[in-house]
Design a protein around this motif. Structure first.
Motif, PDB file in Angstrom:
ATOM      1  N   GLY A 166       0.777  -1.233   0.000  1.00 54.92           N
ATOM      2  CA  GLY A 166       0.000   0.000   0.000  1.00 54.92           C
ATOM      3  C   GLY A 166       0.805   1.278   0.000  1.00 54.92           C
ATOM      4  O   GLY A 166       0.242   2.367  -0.179  1.00 54.92           O
ATOM      5  N   LEU A 167       2.126   1.209   0.182  1.00 56.30           N
ATOM      6  CA  LEU A 167       2.928   2.424   0.231  1.00 56.30           C
ATOM      7  C   LEU A 167       3.082   3.021  -1.154  1.00 56.30           C
ATOM      8  O   LEU A 167       3.490   2.340  -2.091  1.00 56.30           O
ATOM      9  CB  LEU A 167       4.308   2.128   0.817  1.00 56.30           C
ATOM     10  N   PRO A 173      13.063   1.796   1.912  1.00 53.26           N
ATOM     11  CA  PRO A 173      13.541   1.954   3.290  1.00 53.26           C
ATOM     12  C   PRO A 173      12.688   1.208   4.310  1.00 53.26           C
ATOM     13  O   PRO A 173      13.221   0.704   5.306  1.00 53.26           O
ATOM     14  CB  PRO A 173      13.459   3.475   3.509  1.00 53.26           C
ATOM     15  N   GLU A 174      11.384   1.116   4.060  1.00 49.59           N
ATOM     16  CA  GLU A 174      10.521   0.403   4.999  1.00 49.59           C
ATOM     17  C   GLU A 174      10.841  -1.083   5.008  1.00 49.59           C
ATOM     18  O   GLU A 174      10.917  -1.707   6.076  1.00 49.59           O
ATOM     19  CB  GLU A 174       9.050   0.640   4.629  1.00 49.59           C
ATOM     20  N   LEU A 175      11.077  -1.676   3.830  1.00 46.55           N
ATOM     21  CA  LEU A 175      11.483  -3.080   3.766  1.00 46.55           C
ATOM     22  C   LEU A 175      12.848  -3.263   4.416  1.00 46.55           C
ATOM     23  O   LEU A 175      13.066  -4.217   5.181  1.00 46.55           O
ATOM     24  CB  LEU A 175      11.523  -3.546   2.311  1.00 46.55           C
ATOM     25  N   CYS A 176      13.781  -2.358   4.139  1.00 52.17           N
ATOM     26  CA  CYS A 176      15.117  -2.475   4.712  1.00 52.17           C
ATOM     27  C   CYS A 176      15.073  -2.387   6.234  1.00 52.17           C
ATOM     28  O   CYS A 176      15.846  -3.067   6.921  1.00 52.17           O
ATOM     29  CB  CYS A 176      16.030  -1.387   4.145  1.00 52.17           C
ATOM     30  N   VAL A 221       6.630   7.392   9.594  1.00 53.40           N
ATOM     31  CA  VAL A 221       6.532   7.662  11.031  1.00 53.40           C
ATOM     32  C   VAL A 221       5.326   6.954  11.627  1.00 53.40           C
ATOM     33  O   VAL A 221       5.394   6.378  12.722  1.00 53.40           O
ATOM     34  CB  VAL A 221       6.448   9.177  11.284  1.00 53.40           C
ATOM     35  N   ALA A 222       4.204   6.971  10.905  1.00 57.37           N
ATOM     36  CA  ALA A 222       3.002   6.305  11.408  1.00 57.37           C
ATOM     37  C   ALA A 222       3.222   4.806  11.575  1.00 57.37           C
ATOM     38  O   ALA A 222       2.673   4.185  12.497  1.00 57.37           O
ATOM     39  CB  ALA A 222       1.835   6.561  10.455  1.00 57.37           C
ATOM     40  N   LEU A 223       4.057   4.220  10.716  1.00 55.62           N
ATOM     41  CA  LEU A 223       4.308   2.780  10.781  1.00 55.62           C
ATOM     42  C   LEU A 223       5.372   2.422  11.817  1.00 55.62           C
ATOM     43  O   LEU A 223       5.207   1.470  12.587  1.00 55.62           O
ATOM     44  CB  LEU A 223       4.758   2.274   9.403  1.00 55.62           C
ATOM     45  N   HIS A 224       6.480   3.165  11.816  1.00 52.61           N
ATOM     46  CA  HIS A 224       7.642   2.738  12.605  1.00 52.61           C
ATOM     47  C   HIS A 224       8.272   3.860  13.427  1.00 52.61           C
ATOM     48  O   HIS A 224       9.351   3.662  13.989  1.00 52.61           O
ATOM     49  CB  HIS A 224       8.716   2.158  11.675  1.00 52.61           C
TER      50      HIS A 224
END
Length: 316
Positions: A166-167, A173-176, A221-224
């Protein structure tokens, strides 16, 4: 490393000649070429088939994202593929890159991702292309994240759950981050990797790209953001401070006294401060970009409050 260990997943939409150049740069260097098409109308899918690529055409009933496209390509890889090169269809892969990166991953069993130097093909075509080229010149060594072009260990990507569909931006960067949490490493190698053709010639394109980055910051930020990595907290706060809060305070104060508007001189002062480190051109657009990033972040918060998701935000 042999070509039978490696595949390439190329994603694109209406890339035309750039896609053909991309596929050609990978022929003979990987076991399988997979092209994932996101609703092209220029014959990209047919051209990819003619060049021997397996083509995955995304379902038009669901929103397109680069993350979704990469996952779709990953899903059709055959058994026995150890490494996958993800690459955008507007890039040409350096002839030595696949072997260099795969050999590095073989020699470093904790490394899940290897990326190299992505360069802009026409940096002198516009200031915006030059900004891209500078942005991609990241520090060497172990890194926090990679961009859209990278060689990855297939098992590690599967273990981490793949990209987050959904991104609309910031999916790499989120996967990393999730890979690093699982004990894997991300490396930036001192090697040529890809030539990218941004075709970013107008201010509006650059503005939309920065706005997309701001959206990605806020969503990250909302995710991590609450995790130990404080994922993109600093970037989001900086965008909101310089691009939204300070302008609002200055304008509101100006309604009480016109002298308060002199506080806007903080912006040219910031440009001069940053110029010492990055040069005037980059400093100027770094400061200007905060307004676009703030707009993207605020849009994310507004849509989140309303319970609506944003579709892909393209800049070309």
């Amino acid at each position: 490393m042999t070509a039978s260990d490696t595949a390439a997943v190329i994603i694109g939409r209406n890339e035309g000649a750039r896609l053909i150049r991309c596929l050609g740069s990978l022929q003979g260097r990987v076991r399988q070429l997979v092209y994932v098409d996101s609703g092209s109308t220029d014959g990209s899918a047919a051209a990819a088939r003619e060049l021997g690529a397996e083509v995955v055409e995304l379902d038009l009933s669901r929103p397109f994202t680069a993350a979704r496209a990469r996952n779709a390509g990953l899903a059709v890889l055959p058994a026995g593929i150890e490494y996958v090169q993800f690459v955008d269809g507007d890039c040409e892969v350096d002839p030595d890159w696949i072997a260099t990166a795969a050999n590095f991953l073989q020699a470093h069993p904790k490394a899940a991702v290897a990326c190299g130097r992505r360069r802009e093909r026409f940096p002198d075509a516009s200031v915006f292309n030059r900004l891209c080229d500078a942005e991609w010149d990241t520090p060497l060594g172990e890194a926090k994240a990679c961009g859209g072009d990278a060689l990855m260990r297939v098992a590690a990507v599967y273990t981490a759950g793949g990209y987050r569909d959904g991104l609309i931006a910031g999916e790499e960067p989120e996967l990393c981050l999730r890979l690093r949490r699982a004990g894997w490493q991300v490396w930036r190698l001192d090697a040529e990797m890809t030539l990218h053709d941004a075709q970013m010639l107008h201010f509006g394109q650059w503005w939309n790209r920065c706005r997309r980055a701001g959206h990605a910051f806020a969503e990250g930020v909302a995710l991590h953001g609450a995790g130990p990595e404080r994922h993109w907290v600093t970037e989001t706060r900086r965008a909101l401070l310089w691009g939204a809060l300070l302008p609002a305070v200055i304008l509101a104060g100006g309604l009480l006294s016109p002298y308060v508007l002199l506080a806007a001189l903080v912006y040219p002062a910031q440009v001069l401060r940053l110029s010492r480190r990055m040069g005037f051109e980059r400093a100027l657009f770094t400061v200007l970009g905060k307004f676009a990033e703030a707009a993207g972040a605020l849009e994310f918060y507004w849509r989140r409050w309303r319970g609506t998701a944003r579709g892909i935000l393209e800049y070309k």
